[in-house]
Scaffold this motif. Structure first.
Motif, short mmCIF file in Angstrom:
data_model
loop_
_atom_site.label_atom_id
_atom_site.label_comp_id
_atom_site.label_asym_id
_atom_site.label_seq_id
_atom_site.Cartn_x
_atom_site.Cartn_y
_atom_site.Cartn_z
N ARG A 1 -2.07 -6.25 8.05
CA ARG A 1 -1.18 -5.77 7.97
C ARG A 1 -0.02 -6.68 8.11
NH1 ARG A 1 -3.78 -1.21 11.49
NH2 ARG A 1 -4.82 0.27 9.96
N PHE A 2 0.86 -6.89 7.77
CA PHE A 2 2.24 -7.14 8.49
C PHE A 2 3.46 -5.53 7.61
CE2 PHE A 2 -0.58 -10.06 6.50
CZ PHE A 2 -0.39 -11.70 6.97
N GLY A 3 3.98 -6.06 9.28
CA GLY A 3 4.90 -5.00 9.39
C GLY A 3 4.94 -3.54 9.52
N ILE B 1 1.27 -1.29 0.02
CA ILE B 1 -0.10 0.21 0.30
C ILE B 1 1.02 1.39 0.05
CG2 ILE B 1 -1.77 1.08 0.47
CD1 ILE B 1 -2.80 -1.26 -0.23
N TYR B 2 1.99 1.48 0.86
CA TYR B 2 3.20 2.40 0.96
C TYR B 2 4.32 2.17 0.57
CZ TYR B 2 -1.56 3.34 3.84
OH TYR B 2 -2.33 3.90 4.21
N ASN B 3 4.70 2.97 0.03
CA ASN B 3 6.28 3.19 -0.04
C ASN B 3 6.38 1.79 -1.50
OD1 ASN B 3 7.39 5.08 1.18
ND2 ASN B 3 7.18 3.57 2.89
N LYS B 4 5.28 2.13 -2.86
CA LYS B 4 5.52 0.80 -2.91
C LYS B 4 6.80 0.97 -4.36
CE LYS B 4 0.62 1.40 -4.65
NZ LYS B 4 -0.11 0.03 -4.42
N GLU B 5 7.61 1.32 -4.14
CA GLU B 5 8.89 1.40 -4.99
C GLU B 5 9.92 1.06 -4.34
OE1 GLU B 5 9.17 4.99 -2.50
OE2 GLU B 5 7.01 4.39 -4.27
N GLY C 1 3.33 -4.86 3.55
CA GLY C 1 2.11 -4.64 3.03
C GLY C 1 1.01 -5.39 3.92
N VAL C 2 -0.20 -5.65 2.85
CA VAL C 2 -0.93 -6.41 3.62
C VAL C 2 -1.54 -7.29 3.09
CG1 VAL C 2 -2.20 -3.83 4.04
CG2 VAL C 2 -2.73 -5.21 1.49
N SER D 1 -1.00 -4.76 -12.73
CA SER D 1 -0.85 -4.26 -11.50
C SER D 1 -1.16 -4.57 -9.98
CB SER D 1 -0.35 -2.62 -11.58
OG SER D 1 -1.84 -2.65 -11.05
N SER D 2 -2.87 -5.34 -10.17
CA SER D 2 -2.64 -5.60 -9.28
C SER D 2 -2.98 -7.26 -9.24
CB SER D 2 -3.43 -4.97 -7.94
OG SER D 2 -3.77 -4.71 -7.36
#
Length: 342
Positions: A166-168, A132-136, A148-149, A225-226
Motif C-alpha cells: 500500500r501507498f498513501g 483501488i479506492y477513489n479511482k475518479e 494506491g497499491v 483499464s488495468s
C-alpha cells in the motif's frame, strides 16, 4: 445472517495447500511470517468421507502471529490425486490464489528475479501500480499523495500468490504485517476464485446461504483499464472481468476503513468468453492450493442451511484431522469448501 441467530461466519480461515513433503513448504512459508502450529492425521476411510480422497492424510496448520484467519493448512496426501493447478493460467474456472500484504514488494521481486535466473520453476509479473479506492480522484504527481497499491503475481508449482504494498493509506483490520519475517508480510488477506455466470445466480450462495457480506459487486476490470489485470489474468484486447467481494459480516459496505481481511474475491468472466475449466486440479487431494475453509459457530445450522440450498454435494459432520467437527460441500459454482465448527 438474521440478527439474533447464533450463527457466525468470519473471514476465510485457511488456504489448504497440497504438498509432497512438509519441510520444504514450512521453510518457504516461514519467510512470509508463518509458523508451525497443530498437526493431525486421518486414515483413508475418514479422508474419503470428509474430502472425497481415498488416501491417508497428514496435515500441519501454520499460524501467523495471532491471526484468526488467513492461515495455511499443509496437506500431505500419501496418494495425491494430481499435480494441481501448477503454473497454469489464472484465467481458468477452478483457479485459486491467495493474496498477501507486504511493506517491501521490491525485496520479493528481487528474490523472484534471482530464482528465475537460477533456474527455479516460477512465473511472476513486475509490481504494477493500481488505484483501488477513489479511482475518479485526479492526483497531481509530485504534489499530491499517491494513494494506491503495487501488486505482483508470483506463480510456482505449489503456490499461487498475489502480493501487494500500500501507498498513501492504511486499513487497520486488513492484514497484520509480521515485521520480523524476512518478507515483511501479513497473513493472507484475500483469496480468489474464477467463475462464469452472467446471471450472477451462483453468487447468491455466499451471502444468502453462508451469510457473508457482499462489499463490492460488479467492479469491472478490462484489458484497456488495468495493466495488472491484463498481465495477471492473461487478458486479451477487448476482454474484461467483474469482481465481487464477500467479507466477514463485521466489515462494511459503506466505510472502506472498516474492511476486514479474510475476503473472498470472485472474478467473473462473461459467459461469451471461452474459459477452460480446471476444478479437478483445485480440490482436496491435489497438490498446490486446493481448498479454502471457514470456521463458523453453529455448524449444525450451517449444515442444514447448506443441505437445503442448491449445492452440488455435501458430507455429514465428522471430525477432521485436528479433531474439529467439520463438513464439506461443493458450492453451486463448482468450488469445494470445508466448514469447521468453532
Amino acid at each position: 445472517m438474521n440478527q439474533g441467530q447464533q450463527i457466525v461466519i468470519e473471514g476465510i480461515y485457511e488456504v489448504c495447500i497440497g504438498v509432497p513433503e512438509a519441510i520444504t513448504a514450512i521453510q518457504y512459508w516461514e519467510q512470509f511470517g508463518y509458523r508451525v502450529g497443530q498437526e493431525g492425521e486421518l486414515p483413508a476411510a475418514i479422508a474419503k468421507q470428509l474430502y472425497g480422497v481415498d488416501s491417508p492424510l497428514r496435515s500441519i496448520r501454520l499460524y501467523h502471529q495471532d491471526a484468526d484467519h488467513g492461515l495455511i493448512r499443509l496437506m500431505i496426501w500419501q496418494h495425491p490425486t494430481n499435480t494441481g493447478l501448477g503454473m497454469g493460467s489464472m484465467k481458468v474456472k477452478g483457479n485459486r490464489w491467495a493474496t498477501t500484504l507486504t511493506t517491501d514488494i521490491l525485496n520479493i521481486l528481487n528474490h523472484a528475479e534471482e530464482a528465475k535466473a537460477a533456474g527455479y520453476q516460477l512465473r511472476f509479473t513486475h509490481p504494477h501500480w493500481e488505484v483501488i479506492y477513489n479511482k475518479e480522484r485526479q492526483n497531481r504527481p509530485f504534489a499530491d499523495t499517491m494513494i494506491g497499491v503495487r501488486e505482483m503475481l508470483l506463480l510456482q508449482p505449489l503456490a499461487r500468490q498475489v502480493l501487494f504494498q500500500r501507498f498513501g493509506y492504511t486499513l487497520p483490520d486488513y492484514g497484520n504485517i509480521n515485521i520480523d519475517s524476512p518478507f515483511k508480510t501479513s497473513q493472507f488477506t484475500h483469496m480468489g476464485m474464477v467463475i462464469q455466470d452472467d446471471s450472477k445466480e451462483k453468487l447468491k450462495f455466499y451471502d444468502e446461504v453462508l451469510g457473508l457480506l457482499r462489499v463490492r459487486d460488479d467492479v469491472e476490470t478490462s484489458y484497456e483499464s488495468s495493466l495488472a489485470g491484463r498481465e495477471i489474468f492473461d487478458l486479451q484486447p477487448g476482454e474484461k472481468f467483474f469482481v465481487t467481494a464477500f467479507d466477514d459480516p463485521r466489515s462494511s459496505t459503506t466505510d472502506f476503513m472498516a474492511a476486514r481481511s479474510g475476503r473472498l474475491y470472485i472474478i467473473r468472466f462473461p459467459d461469451s468468453m471461452n474459459i477452460d475449466s480446471h476444478f479437478e486440479a483445485a480440490q482436496p487431494g491435489c497438490l498446490g492450493m486446493c481448498l479454502y475453509t471457514y470456521r463458523v459457530r453453529g455448524l449444525n445450522q450451517f449444515s442444514d442451511r447448506i443441505k437445503a440450498s442448491p449445492v452440488q454435494q455435501f458430507t455429514t459432520i465428522i471430525e477432521n484431522e485436528f479433531g474439529e467437527p467439520s463438513f464439506s460441500f461443493v458450492a453451486p459454482d463448482g468450488y469445494f469448501w470445508t466448514l469447521i465448527g468453532n
